[in-house]
Scaffold this motif. Structure first.
Motif, PDB file in Angstrom:
ATOM      1  N   GLY A  10       2.050   5.365   0.263  1.00  0.00           N
ATOM      2  CA  GLY A  10       1.742   6.550   1.048  1.00  0.00           C
ATOM      3  C   GLY A  10       1.247   7.654   0.145  1.00  0.00           C
ATOM      4  N   SER A  11       1.750   7.681  -1.098  1.00  0.00           N
ATOM      5  CA  SER A  11       1.318   8.696  -2.056  1.00  0.00           C
ATOM      6  C   SER A  11       1.477   8.166  -3.472  1.00  0.00           C
ATOM      7  N   SER A  45      -6.423   8.422  -5.999  1.00  0.00           N
ATOM      8  CA  SER A  45      -6.462   8.075  -4.586  1.00  0.00           C
ATOM      9  C   SER A  45      -6.200   6.582  -4.451  1.00  0.00           C
ATOM     10  N   ALA A  46      -5.090   6.252  -3.829  1.00  0.00           N
ATOM     11  CA  ALA A  46      -4.709   4.843  -3.709  1.00  0.00           C
ATOM     12  C   ALA A  46      -4.576   4.470  -2.240  1.00  0.00           C
ATOM     13  N   THR A  47      -5.363   3.512  -1.810  1.00  0.00           N
ATOM     14  CA  THR A  47      -5.314   3.064  -0.423  1.00  0.00           C
ATOM     15  C   THR A  47      -4.911   1.601  -0.311  1.00  0.00           C
ATOM     16  N   GLY A  48      -4.860   0.900  -1.431  1.00  0.00           N
ATOM     17  CA  GLY A  48      -4.501  -0.510  -1.412  1.00  0.00           C
ATOM     18  C   GLY A  48      -3.367  -0.797  -2.377  1.00  0.00           C
ATOM     19  N   THR A  49      -3.194  -2.068  -2.686  1.00  0.00           N
ATOM     20  CA  THR A  49      -2.097  -2.473  -3.564  1.00  0.00           C
ATOM     21  C   THR A  49      -2.503  -2.545  -5.029  1.00  0.00           C
ATOM     22  N   ALA A  59       0.845  -1.192   0.000  1.00  0.00           N
ATOM     23  CA  ALA A  59       0.000   0.000   0.000  1.00  0.00           C
ATOM     24  C   ALA A  59       0.886   1.250   0.000  1.00  0.00           C
ATOM     25  N   ASP A 113       6.156   4.877  -0.521  1.00  0.00           N
ATOM     26  CA  ASP A 113       5.565   4.371   0.715  1.00  0.00           C
ATOM     27  C   ASP A 113       5.544   5.493   1.751  1.00  0.00           C
ATOM     28  N   ASN A 114       5.103   5.175   2.967  1.00  0.00           N
ATOM     29  CA  ASN A 114       4.963   6.197   4.008  1.00  0.00           C
ATOM     30  C   ASN A 114       6.292   6.794   4.447  1.00  0.00           C
ATOM     31  N   GLY A 145      -5.596  -1.022  -8.154  1.00  0.00           N
ATOM     32  CA  GLY A 145      -6.702  -0.132  -8.442  1.00  0.00           C
ATOM     33  C   GLY A 145      -6.899   0.024  -9.932  1.00  0.00           C
TER      34      GLY A 145
END
Length: 227
Positions: A125-126, A145-149, A123, A178-179, A151
């Motif tokens: 972070g941006s 907008s990506a919240t998972g692995t 997943a 990543d974050n 899309g």
């Protein structure tokens, strides 16, 4: 110069040389000439000093090999042509299907949006996105907008000034982190609806949206449904 010597010289000149390229008609013409010369020489040879047949035996063997090679080449071409036709007939079953390609290139047409699927190892972070046309020109920077692995993204061709991009091929480039700010490597696949099957240089291509063609070899998934 005797008749025998003249014919032998001429016959030798008609013999196929190593590396020579002959068509079926060329080989047939030369072979017929060779047989006529050989027959004439045999009829006019000195019975007390008969001709040495070893050279002619070698030439006959050469012609036989060429004839077999031409026949095999023709047969192979026929087989490949039939296989190609059969492959195209099979591929025609994809017309109207939604397919996915291992490619970042998607088709934007008057009647459909350009579509992509993407995947990430984790997943993000941006995620930032760029859409470029076939010349490499940046035409849009959509927000994803990506919240998972994984899309999907669909672009209707709308440009920042409110106008619509012309039909054609467009590339989606994703940059993900990543974050902690470490770069991630996204995998992007394009989607489209097959409208035609085209053969180019022995390879099958699928026409999408009337604007883009992609090779069948890049096909990665076929939808079970139409449209």
């Amino acid at each position: 110069m005797t008749v025998s010597t003249t014919i032998a010289t001429t016959a030798a000149s008609t013999a196929p040389t190593k590396g020579a390229s002959l068509t079926g008609a060329d080989a047939a013409d030369q072979f017929n000439m060779f047989l006529k010369l050989l027959t004439t020489q045999m009829q006019n040879q000195d019975p007390l000093d008969p001709m040495d047949t070893s050279q002619y035996t070698q030439q006959l063997a050469q012609y036989s090999q060429i004839e077999q090679s031409i026949q095999q080449t023709g047969l192979l071409k026929d087989v490949l042509a039939r296989m190609s036709s059969a492959d195209m007939t099979d591929a025609a079953g994809l017309i109207g299907r939604t397919v996915e390609f291992d490619s970042k290139v998607a088709a934007l047409s008057d009647g459909s949006a350009a579509r992509w699927n993407w995947m990430l190892p984790q997943a993000p972070g941006s995620v930032t996105a760029e859409i470029r046309d076939s010349s490499g020109k940046l035409v849009a920077t959509p927000t994803i907008s990506a919240t998972g692995t994984s899309g999907a993204y669909s672009w209707d061709g709308k440009l920042p000034d409110g106008s619509r991009a012309p039909a054609g091929a467009y590339v989606l480039k994703l940059t993900a982190k990543d974050n902690s700010g470490n770069a991630l490597s996204p995998t992007t696949h394009s989607l489209g609806t097959v409208q035609e099957v085209v053969q180019r240089d022995g390879e099958l291509w699928l026409g999408l949206g009337g604007a883009v063609s992609l090779p069948l070899s890049d096909l990665s998934r076929i939808s079970a449904t139409q449209g």
